[in-house]
Motif scaffolding. Sequence first.
Motif, PDB file in Angstrom:
ATOM      1  N   LYS A   3       0.810  -1.221   0.000  1.00 54.22           N
ATOM      2  CA  LYS A   3       0.000   0.000   0.000  1.00 54.22           C
ATOM      3  C   LYS A   3       0.844   1.271   0.000  1.00 54.22           C
ATOM      4  CE  LYS A   3      -3.627   2.310   2.644  1.00 54.22           C
ATOM      5  NZ  LYS A   3      -4.463   2.235   3.845  1.00 54.22           N
ATOM      6  N   HIS A  48      -2.711   7.761  -4.774  1.00 61.84           N
ATOM      7  CA  HIS A  48      -3.981   7.384  -4.148  1.00 61.84           C
ATOM      8  C   HIS A  48      -3.867   5.973  -3.588  1.00 61.84           C
ATOM      9  CE1 HIS A  48      -5.169   4.673  -7.488  1.00 61.84           C
ATOM     10  NE2 HIS A  48      -4.573   5.565  -8.258  1.00 61.84           N
ATOM     11  N   PRO A  97      -4.972   2.054  -2.971  1.00 63.29           N
ATOM     12  CA  PRO A  97      -5.355   1.055  -3.970  1.00 63.29           C
ATOM     13  C   PRO A  97      -6.842   0.996  -4.296  1.00 63.29           C
ATOM     14  CG  PRO A  97      -3.734   0.121  -2.484  1.00 63.29           C
ATOM     15  CD  PRO A  97      -4.106   1.471  -1.940  1.00 63.29           C
ATOM     16  N   ARG A  98      -7.711   1.126  -3.331  1.00 65.03           N
ATOM     17  CA  ARG A  98      -9.151   0.989  -3.587  1.00 65.03           C
ATOM     18  C   ARG A  98      -9.861   2.314  -3.867  1.00 65.03           C
ATOM     19  NH1 ARG A  98     -10.471  -4.329  -2.733  1.00 65.03           N
ATOM     20  NH2 ARG A  98      -9.077  -5.455  -1.348  1.00 65.03           N
ATOM     21  N   GLU A  99      -9.123   3.433  -3.831  1.00 69.03           N
ATOM     22  CA  GLU A  99      -9.746   4.728  -4.109  1.00 69.03           C
ATOM     23  C   GLU A  99     -10.016   4.883  -5.597  1.00 69.03           C
ATOM     24  OE1 GLU A  99      -7.295   7.925  -2.717  1.00 69.03           O
ATOM     25  OE2 GLU A  99      -7.648   7.442  -0.620  1.00 69.03           O
ATOM     26  N   PRO A 100     -11.130   5.521  -5.942  1.00 65.97           N
ATOM     27  CA  PRO A 100     -11.385   5.781  -7.364  1.00 65.97           C
ATOM     28  C   PRO A 100     -10.342   6.739  -7.923  1.00 65.97           C
ATOM     29  CG  PRO A 100     -13.207   6.563  -5.953  1.00 65.97           C
ATOM     30  CD  PRO A 100     -12.161   5.978  -5.066  1.00 65.97           C
ATOM     31  N   GLU A 148      -6.762   8.568 -15.540  1.00 66.41           N
ATOM     32  CA  GLU A 148      -6.152   7.259 -15.792  1.00 66.41           C
ATOM     33  C   GLU A 148      -4.860   7.412 -16.592  1.00 66.41           C
ATOM     34  OE1 GLU A 148      -8.061   3.865 -16.186  1.00 66.41           O
ATOM     35  OE2 GLU A 148      -9.855   4.481 -15.127  1.00 66.41           O
ATOM     36  N   ALA A 189      -0.577   1.806 -11.727  1.00 65.98           N
ATOM     37  CA  ALA A 189      -1.373   0.826 -10.993  1.00 65.98           C
ATOM     38  C   ALA A 189      -1.642  -0.320 -11.957  1.00 65.98           C
ATOM     39  CB  ALA A 189      -2.687   1.457 -10.545  1.00 65.98           C
ATOM     40  N   TYR A 237      -5.131  -5.687 -11.101  1.00 72.61           N
ATOM     41  CA  TYR A 237      -4.910  -5.899  -9.670  1.00 72.61           C
ATOM     42  C   TYR A 237      -4.467  -4.645  -8.920  1.00 72.61           C
ATOM     43  CZ  TYR A 237      -5.335 -10.680 -11.195  1.00 72.61           C
ATOM     44  OH  TYR A 237      -5.817 -11.829 -11.763  1.00 72.61           O
ATOM     45  N   GLY A 238      -4.631  -3.496  -9.520  1.00 71.79           N
ATOM     46  CA  GLY A 238      -4.294  -2.248  -8.841  1.00 71.79           C
ATOM     47  C   GLY A 238      -5.074  -2.059  -7.556  1.00 71.79           C
ATOM     48  N   SER A 239      -6.330  -2.490  -7.542  1.00 72.75           N
ATOM     49  CA  SER A 239      -7.143  -2.326  -6.330  1.00 72.75           C
ATOM     50  C   SER A 239      -6.609  -3.170  -5.177  1.00 72.75           C
ATOM     51  CB  SER A 239      -8.602  -2.683  -6.609  1.00 72.75           C
ATOM     52  OG  SER A 239      -8.718  -4.045  -6.938  1.00 72.75           O
ATOM     53  N   LEU A 240      -5.726  -4.125  -5.490  1.00 76.93           N
ATOM     54  CA  LEU A 240      -5.094  -4.945  -4.458  1.00 76.93           C
ATOM     55  C   LEU A 240      -3.689  -4.448  -4.121  1.00 76.93           C
ATOM     56  CD1 LEU A 240      -6.224  -8.450  -5.756  1.00 76.93           C
ATOM     57  CD2 LEU A 240      -7.262  -7.051  -3.957  1.00 76.93           C
TER      58      LEU A 240
END
Length: 157
Positions: A82, A91, A93-96, A100, A111, A115-118
Amino acid sequence: MTSEEIISFVNTLDGVLILRPAPGDGTPEISWGDTFFYYAPDGVTPTASQPFATVVTKDYPDDESSRLDRPGAFRVNIAAGKDAFIRWTGHAPREPVSAEVDPSAADTVIAHPVYGSLGWLAVVNPGERTQAATRELLRTAHHLARSRHERRTEPTA
């Protein structure tokens, strides 16, 4: 940086198991030609953990935005955690994300497109601008994987 230079670099880190799926070894055909890095000081592929980094040489289903179908294109994917993710993307990982980055842009830390949200980061064809960062991120991912391994294998009192 070539994919072989990345593989050679990761091979210098302690306790690393490098898997390079190929025809005839029982691995899925889609993975042939790619490289997976695990922290596994015993040399056994961990069943309870993911690799800490990978080098992929082709598009995967639902992961075509990096356009790895171009000649010579590859992407290094790194579970750098993180803190590194925030440092590189600005930002969590889980932020909008409002703006892009082109996931096919070479020599740019981004990102991971899937798997960027992870908390995974990625670099398509690391070059002069990102080779030092790529090494640093791989060291960080290795350290995090080693720490997770040590926590899981510590004897409990």
